[in-house]
Design a protein around this motif. Structure first.
Motif, mmCIF file in Angstrom:
data_model
loop_
_atom_site.group_PDB
_atom_site.id
_atom_site.type_symbol
_atom_site.label_atom_id
_atom_site.label_comp_id
_atom_site.label_asym_id
_atom_site.label_seq_id
_atom_site.Cartn_x
_atom_site.Cartn_y
_atom_site.Cartn_z
ATOM 1 N N TRP A 5 1.078 -1.087 0.240
ATOM 2 C CA TRP A 5 0.138 -0.106 0.282
ATOM 3 C C TRP A 5 0.692 1.488 0.212
ATOM 4 N N ARG A 6 2.099 1.167 1.084
ATOM 5 C CA ARG A 6 2.303 2.507 0.884
ATOM 6 C C ARG A 6 3.457 2.514 -0.377
ATOM 7 N N GLU A 7 3.952 1.530 -0.862
ATOM 8 C CA GLU A 7 5.264 1.355 -1.974
ATOM 9 C C GLU A 7 3.635 2.055 -3.311
ATOM 10 N N VAL A 8 3.199 1.254 -3.017
ATOM 11 C CA VAL A 8 2.239 1.547 -4.232
ATOM 12 C C VAL A 8 1.670 3.415 -4.538
ATOM 13 N N TRP A 9 1.253 4.132 -3.235
ATOM 14 C CA TRP A 9 0.843 5.189 -3.363
ATOM 15 C C TRP A 9 1.953 6.492 -2.999
ATOM 16 N N ILE A 10 3.385 6.259 -2.410
ATOM 17 C CA ILE A 10 4.440 6.849 -2.134
ATOM 18 C C ILE A 10 4.752 7.060 -3.538
ATOM 19 N N HIS A 11 5.287 5.564 -4.630
ATOM 20 C CA HIS A 11 5.576 5.823 -5.423
ATOM 21 C C HIS A 11 4.731 6.622 -7.500
ATOM 22 N N LEU A 12 3.754 6.486 -6.932
ATOM 23 C CA LEU A 12 3.049 7.087 -7.851
ATOM 24 C C LEU A 12 3.221 8.647 -7.592
ATOM 25 N N VAL A 13 3.265 9.036 -6.501
ATOM 26 C CA VAL A 13 4.139 10.365 -6.678
ATOM 27 C C VAL A 13 5.672 10.312 -7.287
ATOM 28 N N ASP A 14 5.902 9.672 -7.260
ATOM 29 C CA ASP A 14 7.511 9.645 -7.778
ATOM 30 C C ASP A 14 7.360 9.615 -9.382
ATOM 31 N N LEU A 15 6.095 9.009 -9.590
ATOM 32 C CA LEU A 15 5.959 8.667 -11.397
ATOM 33 C C LEU A 15 5.483 10.077 -12.057
ATOM 34 N N ASP A 16 4.952 11.159 -11.109
ATOM 35 C CA ASP A 16 4.882 12.293 -12.207
ATOM 36 C C ASP A 16 3.966 11.884 -12.798
ATOM 37 N N LEU A 17 2.545 11.397 -12.075
ATOM 38 C CA LEU A 17 1.213 10.999 -13.039
ATOM 39 C C LEU A 17 0.490 11.952 -12.705
ATOM 40 N N GLY A 18 0.638 13.186 -12.395
ATOM 41 C CA GLY A 18 -0.678 13.690 -11.830
ATOM 42 C C GLY A 18 -0.733 13.801 -10.174
ATOM 43 N N VAL A 19 -0.586 12.060 -9.467
ATOM 44 C CA VAL A 19 -0.919 12.006 -7.908
ATOM 45 C C VAL A 19 0.739 12.921 -7.264
ATOM 46 N N ARG A 20 -0.462 13.518 -6.142
ATOM 47 C CA ARG A 20 -0.058 14.303 -5.540
ATOM 48 C C ARG A 20 -0.544 13.787 -4.201
ATOM 49 N N PRO A 21 0.778 13.889 -3.163
ATOM 50 C CA PRO A 21 0.575 13.222 -1.582
ATOM 51 C C PRO A 21 -1.385 14.211 -1.019
ATOM 52 N N GLY A 22 -1.684 15.354 -1.737
ATOM 53 C CA GLY A 22 -3.526 15.678 -0.740
ATOM 54 C C GLY A 22 -4.396 14.562 -1.448
ATOM 55 N N GLU A 23 -3.752 13.521 -2.656
ATOM 56 C CA GLU A 23 -4.741 12.273 -2.985
ATOM 57 C C GLU A 23 -4.726 11.271 -1.860
ATOM 58 N N TRP A 24 -3.518 10.588 -1.157
ATOM 59 C CA TRP A 24 -3.463 9.898 0.411
ATOM 60 C C TRP A 24 -5.057 10.425 0.775
ATOM 61 N N SER A 25 -5.386 9.304 1.184
ATOM 62 C CA SER A 25 -6.041 8.758 2.044
ATOM 63 C C SER A 25 -5.723 9.949 2.944
ATOM 64 N N ALA A 26 -7.038 10.115 4.329
ATOM 65 C CA ALA A 26 -6.600 10.275 5.906
ATOM 66 C C ALA A 26 -6.007 8.963 6.569
ATOM 67 N N GLU A 27 -6.356 7.904 6.628
ATOM 68 C CA GLU A 27 -5.436 6.141 6.630
ATOM 69 C C GLU A 27 -4.333 5.991 6.462
ATOM 70 N N PHE A 28 -4.829 6.907 4.875
ATOM 71 C CA PHE A 28 -3.100 6.132 4.300
ATOM 72 C C PHE A 28 -1.503 7.352 5.264
ATOM 73 N N ALA A 29 -2.381 8.053 5.422
ATOM 74 C CA ALA A 29 -1.291 8.875 6.123
ATOM 75 C C ALA A 29 -0.684 9.390 6.908
ATOM 76 N N VAL A 30 -1.939 8.373 8.143
ATOM 77 C CA VAL A 30 -1.383 8.400 9.609
ATOM 78 C C VAL A 30 -1.068 7.267 9.423
ATOM 79 N N HIS A 31 -1.180 5.700 8.733
ATOM 80 C CA HIS A 31 -0.504 5.245 8.798
ATOM 81 C C HIS A 31 0.608 4.960 8.331
ATOM 82 N N THR A 32 0.906 5.581 6.868
ATOM 83 C CA THR A 32 2.634 6.209 6.638
ATOM 84 C C THR A 32 3.056 7.013 8.206
#
Length: 197
Positions: free
Chosen positions: A88-115
């Motif tokens: 879960w962490r790996e995919v969402w964090i690397h989606l930001v790295d891949l410059d596909l338009g995904v930003r941390p603001g798109e992470w869920s609060a649950e994901f952010a708390v977990h991370t």
């Protein structure tokens, strides 16, 4: 990055598939991870996409067959967080790295708390994180959301998670003093006790 995402899914599938047969294997053999990424990195974009889809589907099938998540699959880690959280962490964090338009603001609060729970060991001693958009505080002296006695870093929970992950937050966290230098990424994989807070 795409080579890493595909191979990490393959490696996790292998561990889970072996565990289903009562066998324990390492996630990667020594040197295997870097060698595989180096060998597959030059693939064309379509090949990366196909490999990522293929290995993600294999991993989903392996996970679907797991009857008891309380049994560790990795012999080197007696008390691991279930591997779905690592992926879960790996995919969402690397989606930001891949410059596909995904930003941390798109992470869920649950994901952010977990991370934040996993990456909290990166904080120097005496540093407290306080989220402004969820009722959470982490770090030295943080008790029931109370402010600690050390440096306080304040921001939205997604921005705090992005900063701890070494990614650019949408809105940089703030502090009365310069933001502290973070320590190294915690040892992999994270343990349940790292997620307790």
């Amino acid at each position: 990055m795409l080579a890493h995402l595909a191979d990490a899914a393959r490696a996790r599938s292998r561990v889970v598939e072996h565990a289903a047969r009562g066998e324990r294997v390492e996630l990667w053999e020594p040197g295997e991870r870097d060698a595989t990424i180096e060998a597959t990195a030059p693939r064309a974009a379509a090949e990366h996409r196909a490999a990522t889809v293929e290995q993600a589907e294999r991993l989903e099938r392996a996970w679907a067959a797991v009857a008891d998540w309380s049994e560790p699959a990795d012999p080197a880690v007696p008390d691991p967080v279930p591997p779905v959280f690592t992926r879960w962490r790996e995919v969402w964090i690397h989606l930001v790295d891949l410059d596909l338009g995904v930003r941390p603001g798109e992470w869920s609060a649950e994901f952010a708390v977990h991370t934040i729970g996993v990456l909290r060991p990166r904080l120097p001693g005496g540093v407290v994180l306080r989220a402004t958009d969820v009722p959470r505080t982490w770090g030295a002296g943080a008790v029931d959301g109370a402010r600690g006695s050390g440096t306080e870093v304040v921001g939205g929970v997604r921005d705090l998670a992005a900063w701890l992950a070494g990614r650019e937050p949408d809105e940089p966290p703030s502090s009365a003093v310069p933001l502290p230098e973070l320590g190294p990424w915690p040892a992999y994989p994270a343990r349940r006790r790292d997620l307790a807070d």
